[in-house]
Design a protein around this motif. Structure first.
Motif, PDB file in Angstrom:
ATOM      1  N   LEU A 183      29.744  43.036  33.507  1.00 33.99           N
ATOM      2  CA  LEU A 183      28.531  43.837  33.340  1.00 33.99           C
ATOM      3  C   LEU A 183      27.278  43.074  33.756  1.00 33.99           C
ATOM      4  N   GLY A 184      27.468  41.863  34.240  1.00 33.26           N
ATOM      5  CA  GLY A 184      26.344  41.042  34.668  1.00 33.26           C
ATOM      6  C   GLY A 184      26.860  39.765  35.286  1.00 33.26           C
ATOM      7  N   ASP A 185      26.007  38.803  35.403  1.00 37.00           N
ATOM      8  CA  ASP A 185      26.346  37.561  36.098  1.00 37.00           C
ATOM      9  C   ASP A 185      26.989  36.552  35.150  1.00 37.00           C
ATOM     10  N   ASN A 186      28.165  36.911  34.639  1.00 44.32           N
ATOM     11  CA  ASN A 186      28.900  35.945  33.828  1.00 44.32           C
ATOM     12  C   ASN A 186      30.268  35.705  34.459  1.00 44.32           C
ATOM     13  N   GLU A 187      30.982  34.735  33.952  1.00 47.12           N
ATOM     14  CA  GLU A 187      32.286  34.392  34.513  1.00 47.12           C
ATOM     15  C   GLU A 187      33.285  35.523  34.242  1.00 47.12           C
ATOM     16  N   PRO A 188      33.973  36.015  35.273  1.00 46.40           N
ATOM     17  CA  PRO A 188      34.878  37.159  35.098  1.00 46.40           C
ATOM     18  C   PRO A 188      35.897  36.982  33.981  1.00 46.40           C
ATOM     19  N   LEU A 195      37.304  39.536  31.202  1.00 51.38           N
ATOM     20  CA  LEU A 195      38.405  40.265  31.812  1.00 51.38           C
ATOM     21  C   LEU A 195      39.727  39.547  31.534  1.00 51.38           C
ATOM     22  N   PRO A 196      40.795  40.301  31.294  1.00 49.92           N
ATOM     23  CA  PRO A 196      42.099  39.661  31.049  1.00 49.92           C
ATOM     24  C   PRO A 196      42.719  39.139  32.340  1.00 49.92           C
ATOM     25  N   MET A 197      43.712  38.268  32.187  1.00 53.16           N
ATOM     26  CA  MET A 197      44.398  37.694  33.339  1.00 53.16           C
ATOM     27  C   MET A 197      45.091  38.766  34.183  1.00 53.16           C
ATOM     28  N   SER A 198      45.435  39.893  33.573  1.00 51.22           N
ATOM     29  CA  SER A 198      46.102  40.967  34.320  1.00 51.22           C
ATOM     30  C   SER A 198      45.235  41.466  35.470  1.00 51.22           C
ATOM     31  N   LYS A 226      35.137  35.267  43.393  1.00 47.82           N
ATOM     32  CA  LYS A 226      34.893  34.551  42.144  1.00 47.82           C
ATOM     33  C   LYS A 226      36.135  34.551  41.250  1.00 47.82           C
ATOM     34  N   ILE A 227      36.837  35.699  41.234  1.00 52.00           N
ATOM     35  CA  ILE A 227      37.995  35.796  40.347  1.00 52.00           C
ATOM     36  C   ILE A 227      39.267  35.252  41.004  1.00 52.00           C
ATOM     37  N   SER A 228      39.279  35.208  42.356  1.00 50.36           N
ATOM     38  CA  SER A 228      40.438  34.697  43.079  1.00 50.36           C
ATOM     39  C   SER A 228      39.962  33.900  44.286  1.00 50.36           C
ATOM     40  N   PRO A 229      39.509  32.664  44.082  1.00 48.12           N
ATOM     41  CA  PRO A 229      38.879  31.865  45.153  1.00 48.12           C
ATOM     42  C   PRO A 229      39.766  31.638  46.374  1.00 48.12           C
ATOM     43  N   ARG A 230      41.075  31.614  46.187  1.00 56.17           N
ATOM     44  CA  ARG A 230      41.971  31.320  47.307  1.00 56.17           C
ATOM     45  C   ARG A 230      42.321  32.554  48.140  1.00 56.17           C
ATOM     46  N   LYS A 231      41.901  33.701  47.681  1.00 52.75           N
ATOM     47  CA  LYS A 231      42.259  34.930  48.394  1.00 52.75           C
ATOM     48  C   LYS A 231      41.567  34.991  49.752  1.00 52.75           C
ATOM     49  N   SER A 232      42.305  35.394  50.797  1.00 54.11           N
ATOM     50  CA  SER A 232      41.749  35.458  52.156  1.00 54.11           C
ATOM     51  C   SER A 232      40.824  36.653  52.315  1.00 54.11           C
ATOM     52  N   GLN A 233      39.537  36.392  52.465  1.00 50.55           N
ATOM     53  CA  GLN A 233      38.562  37.467  52.639  1.00 50.55           C
ATOM     54  C   GLN A 233      38.769  38.250  53.943  1.00 50.55           C
ATOM     55  N   PRO A 234      39.092  37.602  55.086  1.00 49.48           N
ATOM     56  CA  PRO A 234      39.293  38.356  56.326  1.00 49.48           C
ATOM     57  C   PRO A 234      40.445  39.358  56.250  1.00 49.48           C
ATOM     58  N   ILE A 259      46.309  41.376  39.516  1.00 50.16           N
ATOM     59  CA  ILE A 259      46.288  42.563  40.394  1.00 50.16           C
ATOM     60  C   ILE A 259      45.435  42.291  41.624  1.00 50.16           C
ATOM     61  N   ILE A 260      44.281  41.660  41.434  1.00 50.90           N
ATOM     62  CA  ILE A 260      43.404  41.352  42.562  1.00 50.90           C
ATOM     63  C   ILE A 260      44.097  40.412  43.541  1.00 50.90           C
ATOM     64  N   GLU A 261      44.845  39.461  43.020  1.00 54.64           N
ATOM     65  CA  GLU A 261      45.498  38.483  43.896  1.00 54.64           C
ATOM     66  C   GLU A 261      46.583  39.101  44.778  1.00 54.64           C
ATOM     67  N   ARG A 262      47.115  40.258  44.369  1.00 49.41           N
ATOM     68  CA  ARG A 262      48.141  40.880  45.210  1.00 49.41           C
ATOM     69  C   ARG A 262      47.686  42.223  45.808  1.00 49.41           C
ATOM     70  N   THR A 263      46.395  42.463  45.793  1.00 51.27           N
ATOM     71  CA  THR A 263      45.847  43.690  46.386  1.00 51.27           C
ATOM     72  C   THR A 263      44.860  43.331  47.493  1.00 51.27           C
TER      73      THR A 263
END
Length: 238
Positions: A15-20, A24-27, A52-60, A31-35
């Motif tokens: 809801l603002g600029d805090n750490e996800p 937010l739960p690990m679930s 922020k929540i998945s730094p290693r995820k490929s943005q391209p 989901i983000i890491e495999r979507t």
């Protein structure tokens, strides 16, 4: 077969600029890491959140579909086509949970029409959290979105909601564009009965969080800075 279709995941954000992972739960992270396909209001902020929540995820490798007030309704019809190939899609809100006070409801409706499973994920909802913290009637409440902008119409709407809360013993929830919060509060003070309960919940889950429920008469003696701060208002006339 229906089971081979991809799913539509309703992904909440902070809801603002805090750490996800503070709210937010690990679930959600999993989901983000495999979507890789997302429907979002703003691509820049969505990519920032995903990173922020998945730094290693490929943005391209991400496929981003935009859903805002300028999006053509015909274009939306194709947003879930990849689900037919077994690909999952994430519906990402700008703040809080998707499809509640959020344009994502049209995508959820489309998923139901196409026989695509809809999976809501756990995350912060400012509306529900404000209701939880208000001390007002959690057994019966209604969310009314934004009140009219025009002053006369807004005051008329406030009186109608106050009467509804009394007649049905139902808490009435509404929101305002943050830069108009203080004008709304002034109208609430001028329009509502003195003994009507008013809860104001600001910056929920942030370090600056402020949540208070008092009578309107008490609010008239209270100074609070609401300018440009996300706020939820709840009224209840006993």
């Amino acid at each position: 077969m229906e089971n081979s279709k991809g799913k539509l995941y309703l992904i909440p954000t902070t809801l603002g600029d805090n750490e996800p992972l503070e709210v937010l739960p690990m679930s959600v992270k999993k989901i983000i890491e495999r979507t890789d396909h997302y429907i979002v209001e703003n691509e820049k902020t969505a990519r920032r959140f995903i990173k922020k929540i998945s730094p290693r995820k490929s943005q391209p490798n991400l496929t981003i579909y935009l859903l805002d007030k300028f999006t053509d309704i015909l274009e939306i019809q194709n947003y879930l086509d990849v689900c037919a190939k077994g690909v999952n899609v994430g519906l990402l809100s700008e703040a809080g949970v998707p499809a509640v006070a959020d344009p994502g409801a049209s995508i959820v409706q489309l998923a139901h029409q196409k026989g695509i499973s809809v999976v809501p994920l756990v995350g912060p909802s400012s509306i529900i959290m404000a209701m939880m913290a208000s001390g007002l009637n959690g057994q019966s409440f209604a969310f009314n979105g934004y009140l009219p902008i025009e002053k006369g119409e807004r005051k008329k709407s406030i009186k109608q909601l106050e009467k509804l809360s009394f007649d049905k013993n139902q808490s009435q929830i509404f929101i305002e564009t943050p830069y108009r919060n203080e004008k709304l509060l002034e109208d609430l003070k001028q329009t509502l009965s003195g003994q009507t309960k008013l809860c104001i919940a600001v910056d929920i889950t942030l370090s600056t969080e402020f949540i208070k429920t008092m009578t309107v008469n008490d609010w008239k003696r209270q100074k609070v800075n609401l300018h440009k701060r996300p706020a939820i208002f709840i009224i209840h006339k006993m």
